[in-house]
Write a protein that holds these residues in place. Structure first.
Motif, PDB file in Angstrom:
ATOM      1  N   GLN A  48     -77.199  -0.893 -65.785  1.00 13.19           N
ATOM      2  CA  GLN A  48     -77.407   0.548 -65.904  1.00 13.19           C
ATOM      3  C   GLN A  48     -76.991   1.263 -64.636  1.00 13.19           C
ATOM      4  O   GLN A  48     -77.240   0.777 -63.531  1.00 13.19           O
ATOM      5  N   LEU A  49     -76.367   2.416 -64.819  1.00 12.80           N
ATOM      6  CA  LEU A  49     -76.053   3.336 -63.736  1.00 12.80           C
ATOM      7  C   LEU A  49     -76.333   4.730 -64.258  1.00 12.80           C
ATOM      8  O   LEU A  49     -75.754   5.141 -65.265  1.00 12.80           O
ATOM      9  N   VAL A  50     -77.242   5.423 -63.596  1.00 10.10           N
ATOM     10  CA  VAL A  50     -77.529   6.806 -63.936  1.00 10.10           C
ATOM     11  C   VAL A  50     -77.039   7.658 -62.774  1.00 10.10           C
ATOM     12  O   VAL A  50     -77.560   7.552 -61.656  1.00 10.10           O
ATOM     13  N   LEU A  51     -76.000   8.456 -63.026  1.00 10.02           N
ATOM     14  CA  LEU A  51     -75.476   9.337 -61.984  1.00 10.02           C
ATOM     15  C   LEU A  51     -76.403  10.533 -61.844  1.00 10.02           C
ATOM     16  O   LEU A  51     -76.744  11.174 -62.831  1.00 10.02           O
ATOM     17  N   THR A  52     -76.810  10.810 -60.592  1.00 15.30           N
ATOM     18  CA  THR A  52     -77.769  11.888 -60.355  1.00 15.30           C
ATOM     19  C   THR A  52     -77.197  13.033 -59.526  1.00 15.30           C
ATOM     20  O   THR A  52     -77.864  14.048 -59.349  1.00 15.30           O
ATOM     21  N   GLY A  53     -75.994  12.870 -58.998  1.00 15.81           N
ATOM     22  CA  GLY A  53     -75.408  13.936 -58.199  1.00 15.81           C
ATOM     23  C   GLY A  53     -74.148  13.493 -57.493  1.00 15.81           C
ATOM     24  O   GLY A  53     -73.601  12.427 -57.757  1.00 15.81           O
ATOM     25  N   GLU A  54     -73.699  14.351 -56.574  1.00 13.31           N
ATOM     26  CA  GLU A  54     -72.511  14.086 -55.777  1.00 13.31           C
ATOM     27  C   GLU A  54     -72.788  14.462 -54.343  1.00 13.31           C
ATOM     28  O   GLU A  54     -73.592  15.345 -54.058  1.00 13.31           O
ATOM     29  N   THR A  55     -72.114  13.782 -53.448  1.00 16.60           N
ATOM     30  CA  THR A  55     -72.130  14.125 -52.038  1.00 16.60           C
ATOM     31  C   THR A  55     -70.694  14.016 -51.565  1.00 16.60           C
ATOM     32  O   THR A  55     -69.827  13.560 -52.323  1.00 16.60           O
ATOM     33  N   LYS A  56     -70.405  14.392 -50.342  1.00 14.18           N
ATOM     34  CA  LYS A  56     -69.028  14.374 -49.858  1.00 14.18           C
ATOM     35  C   LYS A  56     -68.418  12.976 -50.013  1.00 14.18           C
ATOM     36  O   LYS A  56     -68.875  12.017 -49.423  1.00 14.18           O
ATOM     37  N   GLY A  57     -67.389  12.873 -50.847  1.00 10.43           N
ATOM     38  CA  GLY A  57     -66.651  11.629 -51.017  1.00 10.43           C
ATOM     39  C   GLY A  57     -67.342  10.548 -51.817  1.00 10.43           C
ATOM     40  O   GLY A  57     -66.867   9.417 -51.847  1.00 10.43           O
ATOM     41  N   ALA A  58     -68.469  10.847 -52.452  1.00  2.82           N
ATOM     42  CA  ALA A  58     -69.181   9.807 -53.195  1.00  2.82           C
ATOM     43  C   ALA A  58     -70.037  10.416 -54.304  1.00  2.82           C
ATOM     44  O   ALA A  58     -70.382  11.601 -54.269  1.00  2.82           O
ATOM     45  N   LEU A  59     -70.373   9.569 -55.256  1.00  2.00           N
ATOM     46  CA  LEU A  59     -71.338   9.922 -56.294  1.00  2.00           C
ATOM     47  C   LEU A  59     -72.695   9.400 -55.860  1.00  2.00           C
ATOM     48  O   LEU A  59     -72.785   8.469 -55.061  1.00  2.00           O
TER      49      LEU A  59
END
Length: 172
Positions: A48-59
């Motif tokens: 499982q991978l739940v994406l919760t946001g973004e930051t500079k150059g990465a998820l």
């Protein structure tokens, strides 16, 4: 060709609750979650991978089984591998980097120039890093149709027509 493709890597912890920063190597970075399950080179599986946001150059995301900052930090630099058959087919003129690494590179006359050590993209297009006998240092070859007219994965070779001065001449 390997049955696994590196689709991203863990760049370290994000916060203190086990979230991780993920560098996605996908054309659409957010599509990385479509290629689950992931396996690491050490054999660990993430289902499982739940994406919760973004930051500079990465998820930013949560991987199953990671609940603390320490666990997330311990995974820094870990490659996330997905099954090749989960990934989309590519057009004839596009390649997965992993399929290019290790291929011999010949010039248009058939002479061996070296072997692809890595594929880099620093923003201006892909470069093939080539190393081999007779080279004092690795050579960066633009991965363009002009410089690399033929990539034959079936035969396991690349034919290059490098710009003058890219490779040292004999005796240099």
């Amino acid at each position: 060709m390997s049955d696994k493709i590196t689709v991203g890597s863990i760049a370290g912890a994000y916060g203190v609750k086990g979230e991780v920063r993920i560098k996605s190597f996908c054309a659409d970075p957010g599509a990385i979650a479509d290629y689950l399950p992931f396996v690491t080179e050490a054999g660990r599986t993430f289902s499982q991978l739940v994406l919760t946001g973004e930051t500079k150059g990465a998820l930013i995301g949560r991987l199953d089984g990671i609940t603390t900052k320490e666990e997330a930090d311990a995974l820094r630099g870990t490659a996330l591998l997905a099954d090749r058959d989960r990934l989309p087919s590519l057009p004839d003129d596009e390649f997965y980097h992993t399929d290019l690494i290790g291929l011999p590179v010949h010039d248009t006359g058939g002479s061996l120039l070296g072997t692809v050590k890595a594929v880099h993209d620093h923003g201006a297009g892909d470069l093939l890093e080539i190393h081999g006998p007779g080279l004092k240092a690795t050579v960066l070859l633009p991965f363009t149709r002009a410089a690399v007219p033929t990539v034959d994965l079936t035969a396991g070779r690349i034919i290059a027509d490098p710009p003058p001065g890219t490779f040292p001449e004999d005796g240099e």
